[in-house]
Design a protein around this motif. Structure first.
Motif, PDB file in Angstrom:
ATOM      1  N   TYR A 179      12.213  17.096   6.739  1.00  0.00           N
ATOM      2  CA  TYR A 179      10.980  16.319   6.901  1.00  0.00           C
ATOM      3  C   TYR A 179      10.289  16.129   5.541  1.00  0.00           C
ATOM      4  O   TYR A 179       9.069  16.044   5.457  1.00  0.00           O
ATOM      5  CB  TYR A 179      10.035  17.016   7.879  1.00  0.00           C
ATOM      6  CG  TYR A 179      10.680  17.286   9.210  1.00  0.00           C
ATOM      7  CD1 TYR A 179      10.676  16.329  10.213  1.00  0.00           C
ATOM      8  CD2 TYR A 179      11.345  18.486   9.464  1.00  0.00           C
ATOM      9  CE1 TYR A 179      11.289  16.562  11.438  1.00  0.00           C
ATOM     10  CE2 TYR A 179      11.960  18.722  10.683  1.00  0.00           C
ATOM     11  CZ  TYR A 179      11.934  17.768  11.661  1.00  0.00           C
ATOM     12  OH  TYR A 179      12.551  17.995  12.862  1.00  0.00           O
ATOM     13  N   ASP A 180      11.094  16.053   4.519  1.00  0.00           N
ATOM     14  CA  ASP A 180      10.538  15.983   3.170  1.00  0.00           C
ATOM     15  C   ASP A 180       9.782  14.689   2.911  1.00  0.00           C
ATOM     16  O   ASP A 180       8.947  14.625   2.011  1.00  0.00           O
ATOM     17  CB  ASP A 180      11.661  16.135   2.133  1.00  0.00           C
ATOM     18  CG  ASP A 180      12.352  17.486   2.235  1.00  0.00           C
ATOM     19  OD1 ASP A 180      11.685  18.439   2.654  1.00  0.00           O
ATOM     20  OD2 ASP A 180      13.558  17.574   1.925  1.00  0.00           O
ATOM     21  N   ASN A 181      10.101  13.636   3.684  1.00  0.00           N
ATOM     22  CA  ASN A 181       9.496  12.334   3.407  1.00  0.00           C
ATOM     23  C   ASN A 181       8.398  11.957   4.394  1.00  0.00           C
ATOM     24  O   ASN A 181       8.058  10.790   4.525  1.00  0.00           O
ATOM     25  CB  ASN A 181      10.585  11.250   3.419  1.00  0.00           C
ATOM     26  CG  ASN A 181      11.613  11.476   2.317  1.00  0.00           C
ATOM     27  OD1 ASN A 181      11.254  11.800   1.186  1.00  0.00           O
ATOM     28  ND2 ASN A 181      12.881  11.329   2.658  1.00  0.00           N
ATOM     29  N   VAL A 182       7.856  12.925   5.089  1.00  0.00           N
ATOM     30  CA  VAL A 182       6.759  12.638   6.005  1.00  0.00           C
ATOM     31  C   VAL A 182       5.580  12.087   5.209  1.00  0.00           C
ATOM     32  O   VAL A 182       5.119  12.694   4.254  1.00  0.00           O
ATOM     33  CB  VAL A 182       6.339  13.915   6.756  1.00  0.00           C
ATOM     34  CG1 VAL A 182       5.071  13.659   7.559  1.00  0.00           C
ATOM     35  CG2 VAL A 182       7.455  14.384   7.659  1.00  0.00           C
ATOM     36  N   PHE A 183       5.112  10.890   5.600  1.00  0.00           N
ATOM     37  CA  PHE A 183       4.017  10.290   4.848  1.00  0.00           C
ATOM     38  C   PHE A 183       2.853   9.876   5.745  1.00  0.00           C
ATOM     39  O   PHE A 183       1.821   9.442   5.259  1.00  0.00           O
ATOM     40  CB  PHE A 183       4.510   9.052   4.088  1.00  0.00           C
ATOM     41  CG  PHE A 183       4.833   7.881   4.987  1.00  0.00           C
ATOM     42  CD1 PHE A 183       3.884   6.907   5.251  1.00  0.00           C
ATOM     43  CD2 PHE A 183       6.091   7.761   5.568  1.00  0.00           C
ATOM     44  CE1 PHE A 183       4.179   5.837   6.074  1.00  0.00           C
ATOM     45  CE2 PHE A 183       6.388   6.694   6.383  1.00  0.00           C
ATOM     46  CZ  PHE A 183       5.434   5.728   6.647  1.00  0.00           C
ATOM     47  N   ASN A 184       3.023  10.006   7.042  1.00  0.00           N
ATOM     48  CA  ASN A 184       2.039   9.431   7.954  1.00  0.00           C
ATOM     49  C   ASN A 184       1.629  10.471   9.005  1.00  0.00           C
ATOM     50  O   ASN A 184       1.812  10.264  10.186  1.00  0.00           O
ATOM     51  CB  ASN A 184       2.671   8.208   8.628  1.00  0.00           C
ATOM     52  CG  ASN A 184       1.653   7.432   9.436  1.00  0.00           C
ATOM     53  OD1 ASN A 184       0.544   7.237   8.996  1.00  0.00           O
ATOM     54  ND2 ASN A 184       2.039   7.004  10.619  1.00  0.00           N
ATOM     55  N   PRO A 185       1.118  11.616   8.544  1.00  0.00           N
ATOM     56  CA  PRO A 185       0.995  12.751   9.472  1.00  0.00           C
ATOM     57  C   PRO A 185      -0.407  12.933  10.059  1.00  0.00           C
ATOM     58  O   PRO A 185      -1.234  13.634   9.498  1.00  0.00           O
ATOM     59  CB  PRO A 185       1.338  13.935   8.585  1.00  0.00           C
ATOM     60  CG  PRO A 185       0.838  13.513   7.231  1.00  0.00           C
ATOM     61  CD  PRO A 185       0.882  12.024   7.168  1.00  0.00           C
ATOM     62  N   PRO A 186      -0.720  12.313  11.196  1.00  0.00           N
ATOM     63  CA  PRO A 186      -2.031  12.559  11.795  1.00  0.00           C
ATOM     64  C   PRO A 186      -2.145  14.010  12.239  1.00  0.00           C
ATOM     65  O   PRO A 186      -1.324  14.511  12.997  1.00  0.00           O
ATOM     66  CB  PRO A 186      -2.046  11.614  13.000  1.00  0.00           C
ATOM     67  CG  PRO A 186      -0.603  11.393  13.321  1.00  0.00           C
ATOM     68  CD  PRO A 186       0.126  11.450  12.019  1.00  0.00           C
ATOM     69  N   GLY A 187      -3.154  14.701  11.737  1.00  0.00           N
ATOM     70  CA  GLY A 187      -3.365  16.070  12.163  1.00  0.00           C
ATOM     71  C   GLY A 187      -2.431  17.101  11.550  1.00  0.00           C
ATOM     72  O   GLY A 187      -2.532  18.278  11.843  1.00  0.00           O
ATOM     73  N   PHE A 188      -1.495  16.699  10.685  1.00  0.00           N
ATOM     74  CA  PHE A 188      -0.526  17.653  10.134  1.00  0.00           C
ATOM     75  C   PHE A 188      -1.056  18.321   8.870  1.00  0.00           C
ATOM     76  O   PHE A 188      -0.557  19.342   8.463  1.00  0.00           O
ATOM     77  CB  PHE A 188       0.769  16.938   9.712  1.00  0.00           C
ATOM     78  CG  PHE A 188       1.611  16.439  10.833  1.00  0.00           C
ATOM     79  CD1 PHE A 188       2.914  16.873  10.990  1.00  0.00           C
ATOM     80  CD2 PHE A 188       1.143  15.514  11.740  1.00  0.00           C
ATOM     81  CE1 PHE A 188       3.707  16.402  11.998  1.00  0.00           C
ATOM     82  CE2 PHE A 188       1.926  15.034  12.751  1.00  0.00           C
ATOM     83  CZ  PHE A 188       3.219  15.479  12.887  1.00  0.00           C
ATOM     84  N   LYS A 189      -2.020  17.739   8.252  1.00  0.00           N
ATOM     85  CA  LYS A 189      -2.311  18.072   6.859  1.00  0.00           C
ATOM     86  C   LYS A 189      -2.541  19.567   6.626  1.00  0.00           C
ATOM     87  O   LYS A 189      -2.145  20.108   5.609  1.00  0.00           O
ATOM     88  CB  LYS A 189      -3.509  17.263   6.384  1.00  0.00           C
ATOM     89  CG  LYS A 189      -3.262  15.754   6.441  1.00  0.00           C
ATOM     90  CD  LYS A 189      -4.501  14.968   6.029  1.00  0.00           C
ATOM     91  CE  LYS A 189      -4.255  13.474   6.115  1.00  0.00           C
ATOM     92  NZ  LYS A 189      -4.029  13.025   7.494  1.00  0.00           N
ATOM     93  N   GLU A 190      -3.169  20.249   7.559  1.00  0.00           N
ATOM     94  CA  GLU A 190      -3.455  21.660   7.361  1.00  0.00           C
ATOM     95  C   GLU A 190      -2.260  22.547   7.684  1.00  0.00           C
ATOM     96  O   GLU A 190      -2.259  23.723   7.361  1.00  0.00           O
ATOM     97  CB  GLU A 190      -4.647  22.078   8.231  1.00  0.00           C
ATOM     98  CG  GLU A 190      -5.939  21.354   7.880  1.00  0.00           C
ATOM     99  CD  GLU A 190      -7.075  21.753   8.804  1.00  0.00           C
ATOM    100  OE1 GLU A 190      -6.910  22.743   9.538  1.00  0.00           O
ATOM    101  OE2 GLU A 190      -8.108  21.080   8.798  1.00  0.00           O
ATOM    102  N   TYR A 191      -1.252  21.993   8.303  1.00  0.00           N
ATOM    103  CA  TYR A 191      -0.188  22.826   8.855  1.00  0.00           C
ATOM    104  C   TYR A 191       1.188  22.566   8.257  1.00  0.00           C
ATOM    105  O   TYR A 191       2.032  23.454   8.261  1.00  0.00           O
ATOM    106  CB  TYR A 191      -0.088  22.605  10.372  1.00  0.00           C
ATOM    107  CG  TYR A 191      -1.135  23.330  11.165  1.00  0.00           C
ATOM    108  CD1 TYR A 191      -0.853  24.510  11.820  1.00  0.00           C
ATOM    109  CD2 TYR A 191      -2.426  22.826  11.241  1.00  0.00           C
ATOM    110  CE1 TYR A 191      -1.820  25.181  12.558  1.00  0.00           C
ATOM    111  CE2 TYR A 191      -3.400  23.488  11.969  1.00  0.00           C
ATOM    112  CZ  TYR A 191      -3.095  24.660  12.625  1.00  0.00           C
ATOM    113  OH  TYR A 191      -4.050  25.322  13.344  1.00  0.00           O
TER     114      TYR A 191
END
Length: 1007
Positions: A179-191
């Motif tokens: 998942y190295d290229n995840v760029f659109n993460p709603p709610g993921f930022k803290e985790y």
């Protein structure tokens, strides 16, 4: 078909009526226990629509900043203006950094009291209430623990050589490997980057495969480019086209001579040999081996703009436990509190799926075997690109994996949600097929929507949608908020409703990031586009609940057309709501008319593209799209037509442009053809999955020989089978025309797709809705596939019905000469009971002759409460924003224009109109003390015949503009001198909006 439909989509697309109308003997009746609407009842309900067809809205309670006074004010105003329903959404304030003060805490005793008050008032006012089952969106909260949240699969590898005794801990996967290229993460930022030990890692299975030390046992070359999509790792924004989502997974993997696949029999299951600490004991056989550990972590995705007290992890979309927890922790409270005031929600809602891309669940192996009929364990290395069996076999396993997720989402989440609601005696509404923030979630959009009582999509307004040039087919979604000139998901919601037997097609309507720039006249073109796509139940997005004490325009949402009692033009909004209700009443009547049913295949993700003109079908026909479930369980044949249990029917079934198809689907298609249906498309060569492989492929080939016979698509294009036939090589249009099925609707005029339509059929009438998609007047001869009936023109803006329509019948169809003003729409209704009498001489749209232009001075009265002068004489009509007096220049609100004019001894009994010219932005007209109506859209004129008199006439025109000018003026003032209060900032040097009655105002008569 020679034309590849999917490839094409990637590159192009495309109140008063005369008493005589009610003198017919046609009445309502009950046929086979079903209430059938008679034409008189149809007319009456058009003029005075029932509550069920009235508009809904998103009623946002932000940060609990509501009070009883505001709740009552809102609901009373909604009822008075013509709304019949609200969707209550509780959320943190703002979005996009817009600040919002804090009110009561969600689910606190104070909040419950306000909720009870709202439900009590809604019952008193007969307004239905739906409630979103979450704070913010999508679904989740503090009661969702990591094990019940969304999951990602992870894999680690370890090389070992045997023979030897292996007794050691296996390496854990990396916390975001793959998942190295995840760029659109709603709610993921803290985790997303937390260490694995904080992400609730759990094992699924451990297998070992022979390791030949060669890259040839993995997917390579061009095939590897779609690996990330096929293994459900691809991230994408909600701007992505449905065809771009589906394209990569539809790209078939074929075997390469250089491949060195791992034989299925050589995959060793080690799952039972590992303990909870990840320690493996294994007697390694001779040779080199690769141990592949498959497990999963929580994605860490959290709710969007949830109130802190209700914030938390998003649920696991593939396991019912999540939605059950949600229902217990919110749903039960909502039901119990409403019951205390003798009410209950009409439905619970699950707002749009915008939750990244969960791709696993703890019990996925059990679910896989239930849905697919074989074990997934030996194929798990394919998720890391290893070839098991062969490239084709591995490809088909990945399709089975993705389909399993789609089945789990539909059944474990959406069906379970529906069951919980139904058990509680309420309904369910789901915006269940996006557009999601990740376009690649493995959903079957139609299947998800089919689990809902109110399947729902959405449509947005482009950032500059009032500029028609920004809405053309060549503009990107970011510019137009359209895909190739059409809304992204509304056709999918419409098809789902049609094929699953739902009456309504709902849509979140008019979402935008604009602030107070829209009004009824600017919304109509977007609304009518959605209506032609099949929408017949809108929920306006959005109406923010505000407290009167917070002033105007009040605290607002960072997204959504602002549409509540605080907008300047609210008092004149009733005419727009009348239009909505009239349209939605007729667009729910009877059944949708479509000639073609497209089978969308069984691949996941499985989405329906925006409405378009299929290259094989061409203009003038409409269609639905179905999925595997509906084809297998709901389709049958009657008199050579495909039929559904709820009354929908189609002339032909069109197959997707690919080589794979489930054997069960092909068997069903065979039975449909044998019973008399026409099927158009290429023959499949193999099954799309691995159940009963390889026997399934042999059965496929055996059946296709019977169904397609000797068809080659060039010399032989038709094969009869039983009472039906299979066609390949001719277009769908050619087949329909040979069967003398002419286009349902055609028009003459300018090139391009400037007129759109939708057709409904009832036992008593054929109903067409047709709209001018352009902001300029147009004239056309329109042809309808209706014969032996006399047409009527029903105007949903005014409620007027014209039953003296000039027309002619030709080749079994009806031609009518029609005129459209900018973005104007008509209903053309063909009652079955009418006696057919061609009226060739009738002028459907008489020319208007200018009698007088009302020039010279006007008296204009402003509201001093909002900074305007009490009264001002305008020497001529002028734009307020250009006026030298800053009280007018920055004025927002209502101004009353009055003027007297004399038509002398005018005695002509022809209709007389006042044409207002240009209005910014809505007007209300009275003449000689008689109120004549609200003018909110083109043509900006009104019939004044009933109030006109010889000699002097006194004209009064109330005109209301928009909020920005006052907000811009206030931005230059110190806070204590401002007239407005809001959380939306305007710059003091922002451009002002044209405002007021700009004219020219003229008197016109029918020539």
């Amino acid at each position: 078909m020679n034309i590849n439909r999917r490839k094409f989509l990637e590159v192009s697309s495309i109140a008063a009526a005369g008493a005589a109308l009610f003198n017919s003997n046609t009445m309502a009746a009950v046929v086979n226990g079903v209430h059938v609407i008679g034409i008189n009842e149809l007319r009456r309900n058009f003029l005075h629509p029932p509550d069920a067809t009235k508009s809904s809205c998103y009623w946002w309670w932000f940060n609990g900043l509501v009070d009883q006074e505001g709740i009552t004010r809102d609901l009373e105003e909604f009822r008075a203006k013509g709304m019949g329903e609200v969707l209550l959404v509780n959320s943190a304030g703002g979005l996009g950094g817009v600040p919002f003060p804090q009110g009561v805490k969600f689910l606190s005793e104070e909040w419950k009291a306000l909720y009870r008050h709202a439900m009590k008032e809604a019952k008193r006012l007969n307004i239905a209430v739906g409630v979103n089952l979450s704070s913010g969106w999508c679904m989740g909260g503090p009661w969702i623990k990591p094990e019940n949240s969304g999951r990602w699969y992870l894999q680690s590898e370890l090389s070992v050589t045997g023979p030897r005794k292996f007794s050691d801990k296996l390496p854990l996967p990396g916390n975001r490997v793959g998942y190295d290229n995840v760029f659109n993460p709603p709610g993921f930022k803290e985790y997303i980057d937390l260490p694995l030990e904080q992400l609730d890692y759990q094992d699924t299975a451990i297998v070992a495969i022979p390791d030949h030390g060669s890259a040839s046992n993995r997917i390579s070359d061009e095939r590897a480019k779609v690996l990330v999509a096929k293994t459900n790792h691809k991230d994408a924004s909600n701007f992505i086209l449905a065809t771009a989502v589906m394209g990569p997974v539809l790209t078939e993997w074929h075997n390469n001579p250089a491949d060195e696949p791992v034989p299925l029999a050589q995959v060793v299951d080690l799952t039972g040999k590992i303990n909870q600490d990840g320690h493996l004991d294994w007697d390694v056989p001779q040779g080199k081996w690769k141990i592949i550990r498959t497990g999963h972590r929580m994605t860490g995705s959290r709710l969007m703009i949830a109130q802190p007290e209700a914030d938390g992890l998003s649920i696991d979309w593939f396991n019912r436990k999540g939605v059950e927890l949600q229902f217990e922790n919110i749903g039960r409270i909502l039901l119990d509190e409403a019951a205390k005031v003798g009410n209950k929600p009409k439905y619970f809602c699950d707002d749009s799926f915008e939750d990244g891309f969960p791709n696993w669940t703890a019990n996925i192996l059990t679910q896989f075997e239930k849905y697919r009929g074989y074990s997934a364990k030996p194929y798990l290395p394919v998720l890391s690109g290893y070839i098991i069996g062969s490239a084709e076999v591995s490809d088909r396993f990945l399709n089975d994996y993705r389909k399993t997720l789609g089945d789990c989402m539909a059944d474990e989440h959406y069906k379970r949600f529906a069951d919980l609601c139904h058990d509680a005696g309420i309904l369910v509404q789901n915006e269940a097929a996006g557009p999601s923030r990740s376009g690649t979630i493995c959903m079957d959009g139609l299947k998800n929507l089919g689990r809902s009582d109110f399947p729902m999509g959405e449509f947005w307004l482009g950032p500059n949608h009032e500029d028609e040039s920004t809405l053309t087919d060549d503009k990107s979604y970011g510019v137009s908020r359209l895909d190739k000139g059409q809304n992204k998901v509304t056709k999918m919601a419409a098809s789902a409703a049609h094929i699953y037997g739902r009456e309504t097609v709902s849509a979140e309507a008019f979402t935008t990031m604009r602030h107070w720039l829209d009004y009824p006249g600017s919304l109509k073109q977007a609304l009518d586009r959605a209506y032609c796509e099949g929408v017949n139940r809108i929920a306006i997005h959005t109406s923010t609940a505000t407290r009167p004490q917070d002033g105007k325009p009040g605290y607002e949402y960072g997204a959504g057309t602002h549409f509540n009692p605080n907008v300047t033009w609210w008092e004149k909004s009733g005419a727009f709501f009348d239009y909505v209700a009239r349209c939605q009443y007729l667009l729910r009547s009877g059944k949708f008319v479509a000639d073609v049913l497209f089978y969308n295949g069984d691949t996941a993700p499985n989405l329906v593209a925006q409405k378009h003109i299929d290259p094989s079908l061409g203009k003038g026909y409409d269609y639905d799209v179905c999925n595997e479930e509906v084809l297998l369980t709901r389709l049958s044949v009657k008199n050579g037509r495909l039929i559904l249990p709820d009354g929908m029917s189609y002339n032909v079934l069109a197959l997707p442009d690919n080589n794979r198809m489930p054997l069960a689907v092909l068997n069903k298609i065979g039975s449909l053809v044998k019973t008399g249906v026409t099927v158009i498309g290429q023959k499949p060569l193999q099954d799309s999955g691995l159940k009963n492989y390889p026997q399934c492929d042999e059965d496929i080939n055996s059946l296709t020989k019977q169904l397609w016979g000797n068809i080659d698509g060039q010399n032989i294009k038709l094969n009869h089978y039983g009472n039906g036939r299979v066609v390949f090589g001719d277009t769908i249009r050619q087949v329909l025309l040979r069967d003398r099925i002419l286009p349902d609707f055609e028009y003459t005029g300018e090139e391009g797709d400037w007129v759109d339509f939708i057709h409904r059929t009832t036992p008593e009438a054929e109903i067409y809705f047709i709209t001018n998609r352009h902001g300029k007047p147009l004239q056309s001869t329109c042809t309808f596939r209706v014969k032996n009936r006399t047409p009527e023109i029903w105007d949903a803006v005014t409620g007027k019905i014209n039953n003296k329509v000039g027309f002619r019948q030709i080749n079994g169809r009806t031609e009518i000469s029609l005129k459209f003003d900018a973005f104007q729409s008509w209903f053309i209704v063909f009652p079955v009971s009418s006696s057919v009498s061609t009226i060739k001489s009738a002028n459907n749209f008489p020319e208007l002759k200018l009698v007088k232009e009302l020039t010279g001075p006007w008296n204009v009265e402003f509201d001093t409460k909002w900074g305007g002068p009490k009264i001002m004489e305008f020497a001529n009509l002028q734009d307020w924003s250009q006026h030298p007096d800053e009280r007018i220049k920055y004025y927002s609100g209502k101004a009353i224009y009055t003027k007297s004019f004399d038509l002398g001894a005018y005695t002509d009994h022809k209709p007389v109109y006042i044409d207002l010219g240009t209005v910014k932005n809505i007007a209300d007209v009275s003449l000689n003390g008689k109120h004549l109506g609200i003018v909110w859209t083109a043509p900006w004129r009104i019939d004044v015949s009933s109030a006109l008199k010889a000699g002097e006439n006194r004209l009064k025109i109330e005109v209301i503009n928009l909020w920005p000018n006052r907000l811009i003026g206030d931005a230059a003032l110190p806070a204590e001198k401002r007239l407005t209060n809001t959380n939306i900032e305007f710059k003091k040097d922002a451009p002002l909006l044209p405002s007021g009655l700009l004219g020219p105002v003229t008197v016109q008569i029918e020539n």
